[in-house]
Design an enzyme around this catalytic site. Structure first.
Site, PDB file in Angstrom:
ATOM      1  CB  SER A  42      -0.843   0.085   1.165  1.00 14.48           C
ATOM      2  OG  SER A  42      -1.386   1.396   1.626  1.00 14.48           O
ATOM      3  CG  ASP A 102      -5.078   2.109   0.558  1.00 11.83           C
ATOM      4  OD1 ASP A 102      -6.021   1.480   0.646  1.00 11.83           O
ATOM      5  OD2 ASP A 102      -3.856   2.027   1.315  1.00 11.83           O
ATOM      6  CG  MET A 132      -8.293   7.103   2.294  1.00 10.74           C
ATOM      7  SD  MET A 132      -7.493   7.044   3.896  1.00 10.74           S
ATOM      8  CE  MET A 132      -6.456   5.487   3.781  1.00 10.74           C
ATOM      9  CG  HIS A 146      -9.035   0.124  -0.814  1.00  7.81           C
ATOM     10  ND1 HIS A 146      -8.375  -0.106   0.384  1.00  7.81           N
ATOM     11  CD2 HIS A 146     -10.454  -0.010  -0.509  1.00  7.81           C
ATOM     12  CE1 HIS A 146      -9.378  -0.189   1.551  1.00  7.81           C
ATOM     13  NE2 HIS A 146     -10.558  -0.125   0.822  1.00  7.81           N
ATOM     14  CG  MET A 149     -11.039   3.183   1.905  1.00  5.03           C
ATOM     15  SD  MET A 149      -9.765   3.058   2.740  1.00  5.03           S
ATOM     16  CE  MET A 149      -8.439   2.967   1.449  1.00  5.03           C
ATOM     17  CG  ASP A 178      -6.173  -2.866   2.989  1.00  2.43           C
ATOM     18  OD1 ASP A 178      -5.005  -2.643   3.634  1.00  2.43           O
ATOM     19  OD2 ASP A 178      -6.569  -1.985   2.335  1.00  2.43           O
TER      20      ASP A 178
HETATM   21  C1  DX5 Z   1      -6.200   1.654   5.471  1.00  2.00           C
HETATM   22  C2  DX5 Z   1      -5.912   1.184   4.098  1.00  2.00           C
HETATM   23  C3  DX5 Z   1      -4.709   0.199   4.017  1.00  2.00           C
HETATM   24  C4  DX5 Z   1      -3.608   0.635   4.996  1.00  2.00           C
HETATM   25  C5  DX5 Z   1      -2.728  -0.345   5.250  1.00  2.00           C
HETATM   26  O1  DX5 Z   1      -7.370   2.257   5.442  1.00  2.00           O
HETATM   27  O2  DX5 Z   1      -6.870   0.838   3.061  1.00  2.00           O
HETATM   28  O3  DX5 Z   1      -4.305  -0.292   2.767  1.00  2.00           O
HETATM   29  O4  DX5 Z   1      -2.760   1.374   4.273  1.00  2.00           O
HETATM   30  O5  DX5 Z   1      -1.609   0.004   5.949  1.00  2.00           O
HETATM   31  P1  DX5 Z   1      -1.204  -0.976   7.241  1.00  2.00           P
HETATM   32  O6  DX5 Z   1      -0.043  -2.305   6.411  1.00  2.00           O
HETATM   33  O7  DX5 Z   1       0.108  -0.228   7.695  1.00  2.00           O
HETATM   34  O8  DX5 Z   1      -2.069  -1.330   8.292  1.00  2.00           O
HETATM   35 ZN    ZN Z   2      -6.204  -0.026   1.335  1.00  2.00          ZN
END
Ligand code: DX5
Ligand code: ZN
Length: 218
Positions: free
Chosen positions: A7, A34, A36, A65, A67, A174
């Site tokens: 990620s 990611d 967001m 991903h 979010m 994840d």
């Molecule tokens: C959380 C993200 C993940 C996150 C994972 O909202 O979707 O992809 O970056 O990071 P680690 O492996 O540090 O938990």
């Molecule tokens: Zn993620």
């Protein structure tokens, strides 16, 4: 085959391409991106412009991903930016079936993500339409959080459901995956493993990736 999806949330954004090259050379399989929006989750990260800036500069497929609220509005932009897989959150979408068809109509893979508290039964009538299910093993929003143990039986239950129906759907996990718990999630049935802080905050990306791979298969 177990696939590793670093990620980039935990990458050094001032040297993003360098970090991407490092995980590619270390033998990772997908680039987990990611996105967001500050609404669906309390954090804001990157949009299609940043994703597009990496397009053509790495062979790693883009695993996006989302979010974000109202993801339908941005799916086209992420496809244009180079997405190969687009994941939306079941909690953020009203018409899941429609959204999945919309993603697939752009020729990319479609996936649904479930927060830790969301039951598997939301997948009941759309499972056949999916290329991948992303089970969140932390509450989404931030890297570096602790793995939530109640998600382990959920991974097992999803694996059983997929096997019972004779489907070929990837299970991605994840959040909070480290060298000391990767084996558990793989044994439970996950085959695509996202890791952010475990890779990028390790100080030595190659060693971190090797360790994760070795432990996953031990
Ligand atoms: C959380 C993200 C993940 C996150 C994972 O909202 O979707 O992809 O970056 O990071 P680690 O492996 O540090 O938990
Ligand atoms: Zn993620």
């Amino acid at each position: 085959m177990i696939k590793l999806a670093p990620s980039i949330l935990s990458a050094d954004f001032s040297r993003l391409l360098e970090d991407v090259k490092k995980v590619e050379e270390a033998g990772c399989h997908l680039l987990h991106i990611d996105v967001m929006d500050g609404h669906f989750v309390p954090n804001i990260t990157i949009g299609p412009l940043v994703v597009e800036s990496l397009k053509g500069k790495t062979q790693l497929p883009f695993d996006v991903h989302l979010m974000i609220e109202n993801p339908d509005q941005y799916i086209k932009d992420f496809v244009k930016a180079g997405a190969d897989i687009i994941t939306v959150h079941s909690e953020a979408v009203v018409h899941l079936h429609r959204t999945l068809q919309f993603i697939k109509s752009h020729g990319v893979k479609a996936a649904i993500s479930l927060n830790p508290a969301t039951p598997l039964n939301v997948l009941e009538y759309v499972l056949e339409d999916l290329d991948m299910v992303l089970l969140m093993t932390v509450n989404p929003g931030f890297g570096g959080q602790g793995f939530i143990p109640s998600t382990l039986p959920k991974i097992k239950a999803l694996k059983e459901l997929i096997t019972t129906r004779g489907l070929n759907i990837d299970i991605q996990v994840d959040g909070g995956i480290k060298a000391d718990n990767i084996q558990e999630v793989v044994k439970a049935g996950a085959n695509i493993i996202v890791a952010g802080s475990a890779i990028f905050n390790s100080g030595d990306i190659k060693t971190a990736v090797d360790t994760l791979k070795r432990n996953a298969l031990d």
